[in-house]
Write an enzyme that holds these catalytic residues in place. Structure first.
Site, PDB file in Angstrom:
ATOM      1  N   LYS A  15       0.930  -1.184   0.002  1.00 44.88           N
ATOM      2  CA  LYS A  15      -0.068   0.061   0.290  1.00 44.88           C
ATOM      3  C   LYS A  15       0.933   1.247  -0.046  1.00 44.88           C
ATOM      4  O   LYS A  15       0.653   2.154  -0.923  1.00 44.88           O
ATOM      5  CB  LYS A  15      -0.929   0.198   1.367  1.00 44.88           C
ATOM      6  N   ARG A  90      -8.623   1.428  10.065  1.00 41.51           N
ATOM      7  CA  ARG A  90      -8.307   0.166  10.393  1.00 41.51           C
ATOM      8  C   ARG A  90      -9.334  -0.480  11.222  1.00 41.51           C
ATOM      9  O   ARG A  90      -9.007  -1.683  11.737  1.00 41.51           O
ATOM     10  CB  ARG A  90      -6.816   0.216  11.174  1.00 41.51           C
ATOM     11  N   ARG A 127      11.820  -6.786   3.799  1.00 41.67           N
ATOM     12  CA  ARG A 127      11.555  -5.314   4.164  1.00 41.67           C
ATOM     13  C   ARG A 127      12.424  -4.816   5.214  1.00 41.67           C
ATOM     14  O   ARG A 127      13.234  -3.773   5.218  1.00 41.67           O
ATOM     15  CB  ARG A 127      10.239  -4.775   3.993  1.00 41.67           C
ATOM     16  N   ARG A 133      12.457  -0.455  10.356  1.00 38.24           N
ATOM     17  CA  ARG A 133      11.191  -0.730  11.282  1.00 38.24           C
ATOM     18  C   ARG A 133      11.203  -1.807  12.535  1.00 38.24           C
ATOM     19  O   ARG A 133      11.528  -2.657  12.017  1.00 38.24           O
ATOM     20  CB  ARG A 133      10.093  -0.815  10.528  1.00 38.24           C
ATOM     21  N   ARG A 144       0.336  -8.459  13.835  1.00 37.54           N
ATOM     22  CA  ARG A 144      -0.231  -7.421  12.828  1.00 37.54           C
ATOM     23  C   ARG A 144      -1.195  -8.342  11.656  1.00 37.54           C
ATOM     24  O   ARG A 144      -2.226  -7.686  11.511  1.00 37.54           O
ATOM     25  CB  ARG A 144       0.945  -6.832  11.945  1.00 37.54           C
TER      26      ARG A 144
HETATM   27  P1  AMP Z   1       1.884   0.754   9.181  1.00 32.85           P
HETATM   28  O1  AMP Z   1       2.907   1.510   8.706  1.00 32.85           O
HETATM   29  O2  AMP Z   1       0.500   1.215   8.316  1.00 32.85           O
HETATM   30  O3  AMP Z   1       2.109  -0.666   8.940  1.00 32.85           O
HETATM   31  O4  AMP Z   1       1.310   1.098  10.655  1.00 32.85           O
HETATM   32  C1  AMP Z   1       2.200   0.736  11.603  1.00 32.85           C
HETATM   33  C2  AMP Z   1       1.811   0.538  13.059  1.00 32.85           C
HETATM   34  O5  AMP Z   1       1.089   1.757  13.280  1.00 32.85           O
HETATM   35  C3  AMP Z   1       0.645  -0.093  13.035  1.00 32.85           C
HETATM   36  O6  AMP Z   1       0.847  -1.573  13.495  1.00 32.85           O
HETATM   37  C4  AMP Z   1      -0.225   0.523  14.359  1.00 32.85           C
HETATM   38  O7  AMP Z   1       0.687  -0.088  15.607  1.00 32.85           O
HETATM   39  C5  AMP Z   1      -0.003   1.869  14.081  1.00 32.85           C
HETATM   40  N1  AMP Z   1      -1.244   2.334  13.210  1.00 32.85           N
HETATM   41  C6  AMP Z   1      -1.032   2.764  11.739  1.00 32.85           C
HETATM   42  N2  AMP Z   1      -2.212   3.154  11.407  1.00 32.85           N
HETATM   43  C7  AMP Z   1      -3.092   3.081  12.403  1.00 32.85           C
HETATM   44  C8  AMP Z   1      -4.442   3.134  12.632  1.00 32.85           C
HETATM   45  N3  AMP Z   1      -5.422   3.569  11.623  1.00 32.85           N
HETATM   46  N4  AMP Z   1      -5.231   2.734  13.887  1.00 32.85           N
HETATM   47  C9  AMP Z   1      -4.301   2.215  14.803  1.00 32.85           C
HETATM   48  N5  AMP Z   1      -3.015   1.998  14.790  1.00 32.85           N
HETATM   49  C10 AMP Z   1      -2.376   2.514  13.714  1.00 32.85           C
END
Ligand code: AMP
Length: 185
Positions: A15, A90, A127, A133, A144
Protein backbone atom coordinates in the site's frame (compact mmCIF):
# COMPACT_ATOMS: atom_id res chain seq x y z
CA UNK A 1 -15.54 18.63 -1.26
CA UNK A 2 -12.32 16.61 -1.54
CA UNK A 3 -12.17 13.02 -2.68
CA UNK A 4 -10.51 10.33 -0.64
CA UNK A 5 -9.26 7.00 -1.95
CA UNK A 6 -8.65 4.38 0.72
CA UNK A 7 -5.94 1.75 0.31
CA UNK A 8 -7.03 -1.21 2.40
CA UNK A 9 -5.03 -4.37 2.86
CA UNK A 10 -2.81 -6.37 5.17
CA UNK A 11 0.66 -5.25 6.22
CA UNK A 12 3.27 -5.86 3.54
CA UNK A 13 0.78 -5.75 0.66
CA UNK A 14 2.51 -2.73 -0.92
CA UNK A 15 0.00 0.00 0.00
CA UNK A 16 2.72 2.47 0.99
CA UNK A 17 4.81 1.92 -2.14
CA UNK A 18 1.83 2.35 -4.45
CA UNK A 19 0.39 5.30 -2.52
CA UNK A 20 3.71 7.15 -2.74
CA UNK A 21 3.87 6.68 -6.53
CA UNK A 22 0.24 7.43 -7.32
CA UNK A 23 -0.10 10.43 -5.02
CA UNK A 24 2.79 12.12 -6.82
CA UNK A 25 1.42 11.30 -10.24
CA UNK A 26 -2.12 12.46 -9.46
CA UNK A 27 -1.18 15.39 -7.22
CA UNK A 28 -2.93 13.99 -4.16
CA UNK A 29 -1.80 14.02 -0.56
CA UNK A 30 -0.43 10.70 0.72
CA UNK A 31 -1.58 10.16 4.28
CA UNK A 32 0.04 7.23 6.03
CA UNK A 33 -1.01 7.06 9.67
CA UNK A 34 1.83 4.56 10.26
CA UNK A 35 4.40 7.09 8.95
CA UNK A 36 2.82 9.86 11.04
CA UNK A 37 2.95 7.72 14.17
CA UNK A 38 6.57 6.70 13.51
CA UNK A 39 7.42 10.39 13.17
CA UNK A 40 5.79 11.08 16.54
CA UNK A 41 7.82 8.25 18.06
CA UNK A 42 11.10 9.55 16.65
CA UNK A 43 10.30 13.12 17.75
CA UNK A 44 9.45 11.87 21.24
CA UNK A 45 6.09 13.65 21.34
CA UNK A 46 3.49 12.75 23.96
CA UNK A 47 1.53 10.80 21.33
CA UNK A 48 4.72 9.09 20.18
CA UNK A 49 5.61 8.00 23.69
CA UNK A 50 2.13 6.56 24.19
CA UNK A 51 2.20 4.76 20.84
CA UNK A 52 5.73 3.34 20.81
CA UNK A 53 5.17 0.04 22.64
CA UNK A 54 1.97 -0.65 20.69
CA UNK A 55 3.75 -0.07 17.37
CA UNK A 56 6.62 -2.35 18.37
CA UNK A 57 4.21 -5.08 19.41
CA UNK A 58 2.17 -4.77 16.21
CA UNK A 59 -0.97 -3.70 18.07
CA UNK A 60 -3.26 -0.84 17.10
CA UNK A 61 -3.00 2.61 18.64
CA UNK A 62 -6.31 3.61 20.31
CA UNK A 63 -8.94 4.89 17.87
CA UNK A 64 -9.44 8.27 19.57
CA UNK A 65 -5.75 9.20 19.18
CA UNK A 66 -5.49 8.12 15.55
CA UNK A 67 -8.80 9.71 14.55
CA UNK A 68 -7.82 13.06 16.02
CA UNK A 69 -4.44 12.95 14.30
CA UNK A 70 -6.04 12.02 10.95
CA UNK A 71 -8.73 14.70 11.03
CA UNK A 72 -6.18 17.38 11.81
CA UNK A 73 -4.08 16.16 8.88
CA UNK A 74 -7.06 16.16 6.50
CA UNK A 75 -7.63 19.81 7.27
CA UNK A 76 -4.23 20.88 5.99
CA UNK A 77 -3.95 22.74 2.70
CA UNK A 78 -2.34 19.97 0.68
CA UNK A 79 -5.45 17.79 1.09
CA UNK A 80 -7.70 20.24 -0.78
CA UNK A 81 -7.12 18.34 -4.02
CA UNK A 82 -7.89 15.02 -2.35
CA UNK A 83 -5.87 12.35 -0.60
CA UNK A 84 -4.93 8.70 -0.54
CA UNK A 85 -5.42 7.14 2.88
CA UNK A 86 -2.80 4.45 3.48
CA UNK A 87 -3.40 2.52 6.70
CA UNK A 88 -6.56 4.34 7.83
CA UNK A 89 -9.26 3.37 8.68
CA UNK A 90 -8.24 0.16 10.45
CA UNK A 91 -11.31 -0.38 12.66
CA UNK A 92 -15.06 0.06 12.27
CA UNK A 93 -14.94 2.98 14.73
CA UNK A 94 -12.36 4.72 12.54
CA UNK A 95 -14.46 4.08 9.42
CA UNK A 96 -17.51 5.51 11.13
CA UNK A 97 -15.61 8.64 12.10
CA UNK A 98 -14.72 9.12 8.44
CA UNK A 99 -18.35 8.61 7.44
CA UNK A 100 -19.25 11.41 9.85
CA UNK A 101 -17.17 13.98 7.99
CA UNK A 102 -18.57 12.96 4.60
CA UNK A 103 -19.92 16.50 4.15
CA UNK A 104 -16.30 17.67 3.72
CA UNK A 105 -14.63 14.55 2.37
CA UNK A 106 -16.13 11.99 0.07
CA UNK A 107 -14.73 8.48 -0.20
CA UNK A 108 -14.63 7.84 -3.93
CA UNK A 109 -13.14 4.34 -3.84
CA UNK A 110 -11.68 1.68 -1.57
CA UNK A 111 -8.90 -0.31 -3.20
CA UNK A 112 -8.42 -3.65 -1.47
CA UNK A 113 -4.96 -5.20 -1.84
CA UNK A 114 -5.25 -9.00 -1.98
CA UNK A 115 -2.25 -11.11 -1.00
CA UNK A 116 -1.72 -14.42 0.77
CA UNK A 117 -0.16 -14.54 4.22
CA UNK A 118 2.98 -16.53 3.30
CA UNK A 119 3.91 -13.94 0.70
CA UNK A 120 3.27 -11.10 3.16
CA UNK A 121 5.49 -12.61 5.85
CA UNK A 122 8.23 -13.14 3.27
CA UNK A 123 7.97 -9.57 2.04
CA UNK A 124 7.90 -7.96 5.48
CA UNK A 125 10.91 -9.94 6.69
CA UNK A 126 12.78 -8.94 3.53
CA UNK A 127 11.74 -5.30 4.02
CA UNK A 128 12.85 -5.50 7.66
CA UNK A 129 16.44 -6.06 6.55
CA UNK A 130 16.59 -2.48 5.28
CA UNK A 131 13.54 -0.61 6.63
CA UNK A 132 14.85 -0.12 10.15
CA UNK A 133 11.24 -0.61 11.31
CA UNK A 134 11.14 -2.05 14.79
CA UNK A 135 7.89 -3.88 13.96
CA UNK A 136 9.21 -5.77 10.92
CA UNK A 137 10.04 -8.79 13.06
CA UNK A 138 8.53 -12.27 13.06
CA UNK A 139 6.65 -11.83 16.39
CA UNK A 140 5.24 -8.47 15.44
CA UNK A 141 4.25 -9.60 11.94
CA UNK A 142 2.15 -12.43 13.27
CA UNK A 143 0.32 -10.02 15.61
CA UNK A 144 -0.16 -7.49 12.79
CA UNK A 145 -1.67 -10.12 10.49
CA UNK A 146 -4.05 -11.30 13.23
CA UNK A 147 -5.08 -7.73 14.04
CA UNK A 148 -5.71 -7.17 10.34
CA UNK A 149 -7.99 -10.20 10.06
CA UNK A 150 -9.86 -9.39 13.26
CA UNK A 151 -10.21 -5.58 13.23
CA UNK A 152 -9.54 -4.38 9.69
CA UNK A 153 -10.77 -7.04 7.25
CA UNK A 154 -14.41 -6.44 8.37
CA UNK A 155 -14.12 -3.00 6.78
CA UNK A 156 -14.24 -4.66 3.37
CA UNK A 157 -17.90 -5.52 3.97
CA UNK A 158 -18.58 -2.08 5.41
CA UNK A 159 -17.43 -0.53 2.13
CA UNK A 160 -18.91 -3.26 -0.09
CA UNK A 161 -22.30 -2.21 1.22
CA UNK A 162 -21.54 1.27 -0.09
CA UNK A 163 -20.41 -0.14 -3.46
CA UNK A 164 -16.97 1.36 -3.09
CA UNK A 165 -14.71 -1.70 -3.19
CA UNK A 166 -12.30 -2.60 -5.99
CA UNK A 167 -10.05 -5.63 -5.45
CA UNK A 168 -6.50 -5.65 -6.78
CA UNK A 169 -4.19 -8.66 -6.90
CA UNK A 170 -1.23 -7.26 -4.96
CA UNK A 171 1.20 -10.06 -5.84
CA UNK A 172 3.45 -9.32 -8.79
CA UNK A 173 5.65 -6.61 -10.22
CA UNK A 174 5.32 -3.16 -8.64
CA UNK A 175 4.87 -1.54 -12.08
CA UNK A 176 2.11 -3.94 -13.15
CA UNK A 177 0.22 -3.40 -9.92
CA UNK A 178 0.73 0.32 -10.28
CA UNK A 179 -0.89 0.19 -13.76
CA UNK A 180 -3.88 -1.69 -12.37
CA UNK A 181 -4.40 0.83 -9.57
CA UNK A 182 -3.70 3.87 -11.68
CA UNK A 183 -6.58 2.88 -13.97
CA UNK A 184 -8.93 3.26 -11.02
CA UNK A 185 -8.26 7.01 -10.57
P1 AMP B 1 1.67 0.79 9.06
O1 AMP B 1 2.85 1.62 8.73
O2 AMP B 1 0.43 1.24 8.36
O3 AMP B 1 1.93 -0.68 8.88
O4 AMP B 1 1.37 1.01 10.62
C1 AMP B 1 2.35 0.67 11.59
C2 AMP B 1 1.72 0.64 12.97
O5 AMP B 1 1.20 1.93 13.31
C3 AMP B 1 0.54 -0.31 13.15
O6 AMP B 1 0.94 -1.65 13.41
C4 AMP B 1 -0.17 0.31 14.34
O7 AMP B 1 0.54 0.05 15.55
C5 AMP B 1 -0.01 1.80 14.05
N1 AMP B 1 -1.11 2.33 13.19
C6 AMP B 1 -1.01 2.81 11.93
N2 AMP B 1 -2.20 3.21 11.46
C7 AMP B 1 -3.09 2.96 12.46
C8 AMP B 1 -4.49 3.13 12.59
N3 AMP B 1 -5.23 3.63 11.58
N4 AMP B 1 -5.06 2.77 13.76
C9 AMP B 1 -4.34 2.26 14.77
N5 AMP B 1 -3.02 2.06 14.72
C10 AMP B 1 -2.39 2.41 13.57
Amino acid sequence: MSNLVIFLGPPGAGKGTQAAKISKEKNLAHISTGDMLREHVSNGTELGNMAKTLLDQGKLVPDSLVIEMLIERLNSDDCKNGAILDGFPRTIAQAESLDEISNQFKISKVIVFDANHEELVRRILYRGETSGRSDDTEESISVRLKVYELDTAPLIDHYKQKNLVVNINAIGEVDNIYNLISGEF
